[in-house]
Scaffold this motif. Structure first.
Motif, PDB file in Angstrom:
ATOM      1  N   GLY A   1       0.829  -1.207   0.000  1.00 35.50           N
ATOM      2  CA  GLY A   1       0.000   0.000   0.000  1.00 35.50           C
ATOM      3  C   GLY A   1       0.857   1.247   0.000  1.00 35.50           C
ATOM      4  N   ALA A   2       1.930   1.212   0.773  1.00 36.11           N
ATOM      5  CA  ALA A   2       2.871   2.339   0.796  1.00 36.11           C
ATOM      6  C   ALA A   2       3.500   2.537  -0.576  1.00 36.11           C
ATOM      7  CB  ALA A   2       3.953   2.105   1.851  1.00 36.11           C
TER       8      ALA A   2
ATOM      9  N   SER B  50       4.971   2.551  11.767  1.00 36.61           N
ATOM     10  CA  SER B  50       4.160   3.662  11.249  1.00 36.61           C
ATOM     11  C   SER B  50       5.037   4.813  10.781  1.00 36.61           C
ATOM     12  CB  SER B  50       3.188   4.156  12.324  1.00 36.61           C
ATOM     13  OG  SER B  50       2.301   3.125  12.690  1.00 36.61           O
ATOM     14  N   LEU B  51       6.056   5.132  11.553  1.00 36.03           N
ATOM     15  CA  LEU B  51       6.978   6.204  11.154  1.00 36.03           C
ATOM     16  C   LEU B  51       7.713   5.815   9.875  1.00 36.03           C
ATOM     17  CD1 LEU B  51       8.274   8.927  11.654  1.00 36.03           C
ATOM     18  CD2 LEU B  51       9.882   7.786  13.233  1.00 36.03           C
ATOM     19  N   GLN B  52       8.142   4.572   9.804  1.00 36.52           N
ATOM     20  CA  GLN B  52       8.796   4.062   8.593  1.00 36.52           C
ATOM     21  C   GLN B  52       7.869   4.196   7.405  1.00 36.52           C
ATOM     22  OE1 GLN B  52       8.721   1.083   5.579  1.00 36.52           O
ATOM     23  NE2 GLN B  52       7.431   0.914   7.352  1.00 36.52           N
ATOM     24  N   TRP B  53       6.618   3.821   7.594  1.00 38.44           N
ATOM     25  CA  TRP B  53       5.622   3.868   6.525  1.00 38.44           C
ATOM     26  C   TRP B  53       5.432   5.305   6.037  1.00 38.44           C
ATOM     27  CZ3 TRP B  53       0.878   5.668   4.996  1.00 38.44           C
ATOM     28  CH2 TRP B  53       0.170   4.904   4.070  1.00 38.44           C
TER      29      TRP B  53
ATOM     30  N   ILE C 192      14.855  10.590   3.393  1.00 39.62           N
ATOM     31  CA  ILE C 192      15.441   9.271   3.115  1.00 39.62           C
ATOM     32  C   ILE C 192      16.563   8.938   4.091  1.00 39.62           C
ATOM     33  CG2 ILE C 192      17.178   9.832   1.350  1.00 39.62           C
ATOM     34  CD1 ILE C 192      15.797   7.328  -0.152  1.00 39.62           C
ATOM     35  N   VAL C 193      17.294   9.951   4.530  1.00 38.68           N
ATOM     36  CA  VAL C 193      18.315   9.694   5.553  1.00 38.68           C
ATOM     37  C   VAL C 193      17.640   9.310   6.873  1.00 38.68           C
ATOM     38  CG1 VAL C 193      20.118  10.775   6.966  1.00 38.68           C
ATOM     39  CG2 VAL C 193      20.140  11.060   4.473  1.00 38.68           C
ATOM     40  N   ALA C 194      16.558   9.993   7.221  1.00 38.60           N
ATOM     41  CA  ALA C 194      15.812   9.639   8.433  1.00 38.60           C
ATOM     42  C   ALA C 194      15.279   8.207   8.334  1.00 38.60           C
ATOM     43  CB  ALA C 194      14.668  10.627   8.661  1.00 38.60           C
ATOM     44  N   LEU C 195      14.765   7.837   7.169  1.00 40.35           N
ATOM     45  CA  LEU C 195      14.258   6.476   6.956  1.00 40.35           C
ATOM     46  C   LEU C 195      15.389   5.456   7.078  1.00 40.35           C
ATOM     47  CD1 LEU C 195      11.972   4.530   6.221  1.00 40.35           C
ATOM     48  CD2 LEU C 195      12.352   5.119   3.810  1.00 40.35           C
ATOM     49  N   THR C 196      16.542   5.778   6.529  1.00 40.64           N
ATOM     50  CA  THR C 196      17.697   4.882   6.605  1.00 40.64           C
ATOM     51  C   THR C 196      18.122   4.672   8.058  1.00 40.64           C
ATOM     52  OG1 THR C 196      18.440   5.679   4.444  1.00 40.64           O
ATOM     53  CG2 THR C 196      20.066   4.511   5.787  1.00 40.64           C
ATOM     54  N   VAL C 197      18.198   5.761   8.811  1.00 35.31           N
ATOM     55  CA  VAL C 197      18.563   5.667  10.227  1.00 35.31           C
ATOM     56  C   VAL C 197      17.519   4.844  10.984  1.00 35.31           C
ATOM     57  CG1 VAL C 197      18.851   7.007  12.367  1.00 35.31           C
ATOM     58  CG2 VAL C 197      19.944   7.779  10.238  1.00 35.31           C
ATOM     59  N   LEU C 198      16.260   5.092  10.706  1.00 32.79           N
ATOM     60  CA  LEU C 198      15.181   4.355  11.377  1.00 32.79           C
ATOM     61  C   LEU C 198      15.259   2.857  11.099  1.00 32.79           C
ATOM     62  CD1 LEU C 198      12.573   4.332  13.059  1.00 32.79           C
ATOM     63  CD2 LEU C 198      11.336   4.785  10.936  1.00 32.79           C
ATOM     64  N   ILE C 199      15.450   2.488   9.840  1.00 34.28           N
ATOM     65  CA  ILE C 199      15.556   1.060   9.500  1.00 34.28           C
ATOM     66  C   ILE C 199      16.804   0.456  10.140  1.00 34.28           C
ATOM     67  CG2 ILE C 199      15.903  -0.586   7.595  1.00 34.28           C
ATOM     68  CD1 ILE C 199      12.992   0.386   7.988  1.00 34.28           C
TER      69      ILE C 199
END
Length: 152
Positions: free
Chosen positions: A14-15, A80-83, A106-113
């Motif tokens: 869905g994302a 949810s934050l990742q999504w 995208i950097v925030a997403l990378t750090v989160l993952i």
């Protein structure tokens, strides 16, 4: 396990669907084709293939992880934050052409993952390899986005 997998596949694809809706012509758009891109930029078709593999692996990872997590609320918040970060990147980059904000996302997403990978390492052990494609692809995507930001 199968029901959890279907739920996570639904959310993850869905994302991707929402993100692709905002991508429009994406890599075939005039705006994107006119950008100075990194020499290591993969061909356009590879993005769809990579994201499909990543979301299947990530969904399997989450389906295995779910029963072993003590605090489901933390995992739900991180997921949810990742999504949201994942979905937000496409319109930010391709629709609004805001390369700096897209880079931050995208950097925030990378750090989160990366945090999810290490936070849940004890619960997943060998299955952590299922989240590695996501993390590695985000490192590559961050470098591509960064190259565009610093060279255009």
């Amino acid at each position: 396990m199968i029901l959890r997998l279907i739920v996570f596949l639904s959310f993850n694809f869905g994302a991707l669907a929402l993100g692709s809706y905002f991508t429009g012509k994406g890599v075939s758009s005039d705006w994107y084709s006119d950008l100075l891109k990194a020499p290591w930029t993969p061909p356009g078709w590879m993005f769809g293939l990579a994201w499909t593999i990543i979301m299947v692996c990530f969904s399997i990872y989450l389906a295995y992880l779910w029963p072993s997590v003590k605090s489901k609320n933390v995992l739900i918040a991180l997921f949810s934050l990742q999504w949201l970060l994942n979905v937000a990147w496409n319109p930010t980059f391709f629709y609004y052409h805001n390369v700096l904000l897209a880079l931050i996302l995208i950097v925030a997403l990378t750090v989160l993952i990366g945090c999810i990978l290490f936070l849940y390492w004890p619960e997943t052990k060998v299955k952590f390899a299922l989240i590695l494609p996501y993390f590695i692809w985000l490192l590559i995507a961050s470098s591509l986005n960064g190259y565009i930001f610093f060279n255009n």
